[in-house]
Design a protein around this motif. Structure first.
Motif, PDB file in Angstrom:
ATOM      1  N   CYS A  60       0.828  -1.204   0.000  1.00  0.00           N
ATOM      2  CA  CYS A  60       0.000   0.000   0.000  1.00  0.00           C
ATOM      3  C   CYS A  60       0.865   1.258   0.000  1.00  0.00           C
ATOM      4  O   CYS A  60       0.436   2.320  -0.447  1.00  0.00           O
ATOM      5  CB  CYS A  60      -0.935   0.002   1.206  1.00  0.00           C
ATOM      6  SG  CYS A  60      -0.093   0.183   2.813  1.00  0.00           S
ATOM      7  N   GLY A  61       2.090   1.145   0.515  1.00  0.00           N
ATOM      8  CA  GLY A  61       3.010   2.277   0.533  1.00  0.00           C
ATOM      9  C   GLY A  61       2.800   3.234   1.679  1.00  0.00           C
ATOM     10  O   GLY A  61       3.623   4.138   1.900  1.00  0.00           O
ATOM     11  N   THR A  62       1.714   3.078   2.443  1.00  0.00           N
ATOM     12  CA  THR A  62       1.394   4.047   3.492  1.00  0.00           C
ATOM     13  C   THR A  62       1.399   3.465   4.903  1.00  0.00           C
ATOM     14  O   THR A  62       1.544   4.214   5.867  1.00  0.00           O
ATOM     15  CB  THR A  62       0.018   4.682   3.226  1.00  0.00           C
ATOM     16  OG1 THR A  62      -0.976   3.648   3.163  1.00  0.00           O
ATOM     17  CG2 THR A  62       0.019   5.450   1.909  1.00  0.00           C
ATOM     18  N   CYS A  63       1.237   2.162   5.036  1.00  0.00           N
ATOM     19  CA  CYS A  63       1.226   1.577   6.383  1.00  0.00           C
ATOM     20  C   CYS A  63       2.626   1.660   6.991  1.00  0.00           C
ATOM     21  O   CYS A  63       3.616   1.892   6.301  1.00  0.00           O
ATOM     22  CB  CYS A  63       0.728   0.137   6.355  1.00  0.00           C
ATOM     23  SG  CYS A  63       1.878  -1.049   5.608  1.00  0.00           S
ATOM     24  N   LEU A  64       2.707   1.465   8.296  1.00  0.00           N
ATOM     25  CA  LEU A  64       3.994   1.576   8.985  1.00  0.00           C
ATOM     26  C   LEU A  64       4.996   0.567   8.437  1.00  0.00           C
ATOM     27  O   LEU A  64       6.183   0.877   8.268  1.00  0.00           O
ATOM     28  CB  LEU A  64       3.796   1.369  10.491  1.00  0.00           C
ATOM     29  CG  LEU A  64       5.051   1.463  11.365  1.00  0.00           C
ATOM     30  CD1 LEU A  64       5.713   2.828  11.206  1.00  0.00           C
ATOM     31  CD2 LEU A  64       4.710   1.169  12.825  1.00  0.00           C
TER      32      LEU A  64
END
Length: 292
Positions: A60-64
């Motif tokens: 997703c590129g955005t999760c931690l």
């Protein structure tokens, strides 16, 4: 933001990997291609996707987890890139020791070995059992510009994906148009039709042909899963009909043998094999493996 878009072209390959990530992803993968930078980029993106915490498309590129992987600080991601140096048995032992420990942050641990062809035979043999029966949380990505330099025992334990050579991009639809007649002929046990379909492939430029053969391997992998009735979505949906027909005609063990043989053929094409040799391999050799 880390994503498959970081790798230019290779639409068919990226589609196959994304389809695989939506189901049960193989724990041991061999990425091959003649672009070491592209292989390293793809390995990093794929590792992030395996570790991604998103319930949707990955990475997703955005999760931690994705952010840690992109920054190179994920505690459950080991990236090994020693350049042209020989990779020795001590490294293999360290990898095994690290993977004996459960993950820190999530449910998975990923080990990436760039230039995997530099693993010496002792190191490869030391990793065999780990690659064949890894812990449930452990995933391995081997990236090799020269996959034929790896022992056959190592290659046979990997699910293979090939990076398209520069200038050899081919879409799933284009590959399906080239490969569907051939796969249908194999499923029908019609050697003469196999030859005609293989002759059509002879007209494909060599570097593009390598990409097409990589997609053929993926379709064969789908056929193996169908033959074994495993609940895995196809990695090549455009060739699902042909893969299912193969699964009804050819036993899974023989399909696996063809899968390995196509890997050998890709290497031959990369070494400038004559077009006639490719036609022979796709006709008499594949027919023999499947039916004799």
């Amino acid at each position: 933001m880390i994503s498959f878009d970081s790798l230019p072209g290779n639409a068919a390959l990226k589609s196959s990997l994304q389809n695989a990530l939506s189901g049960r992803f193989p724990q041991t993968v061999l990425l091959s291609g003649d672009d070491p930078d592209g292989l390293k980029t793809l390995s990093g993106v794929l590792a992030a996707a395996i570790l991604c915490e998103s319930g949707g498309p990955r990475p997703c590129g955005t999760c931690l987890s994705c952010r840690k992987a992109e920054q190179g600080v994920h505690p459950d991601l080991t990236m090994i890139d020693a350049g042209d140096e020989e990779l020795k048995v001590d490294l293999a032992r360290r990898i095994k020791a690290e993977n004996a420990i459960v993950p820190n942050d999530g449910a998975r641990r990923v080990t990436v070995i760039c230039h995997a062809q530099n693993l010496n035979p002792m190191a490869q043999n030391a990793l065999l059992k780990e690659l064949e029966e890894p812990p449930g949380y452990a995933f391995f990505i081997l990236a090799a510009e020269q996959p034929d330099a790896l022992l056959q025992t190592v290659r046979s334990r990997c699910t293979k994906f090939a990076l398209a050579p520069a200038g050899a991009a081919v879409s799933d639809e284009e590959a399906a148009a080239l490969l569907a007649p051939y796969l249908a002929a194999v499923a029908a046990q019609r050697e003469e039709r196999m030859m005609l379909a293989a002759l059509a492939l002879e007209k494909t430029p060599r570097r593009t042909l390598m990409g097409v053969l990589g997609i053929l391997q993926t379709a064969l992998r789908d056929a193996v899963f169908f033959a074994k009735a495993l609940p895995q979505p196809p990695l090549q949906p455009a060739l699902e009909t042909e893969a299912r027909a193969l699964a009804r005609t050819v036993p899974a063990g023989r399909l696996l043998a063809v899968y390995d043989w196509i890997g050998e053929l890709i290497g031959r094409v990369g070494r400038n094999a004559a077009a006639a040799a490719v036609t022979c391999a796709l006709t008499s050799d594949v027919y023999r493996i499947c039916f004799l």
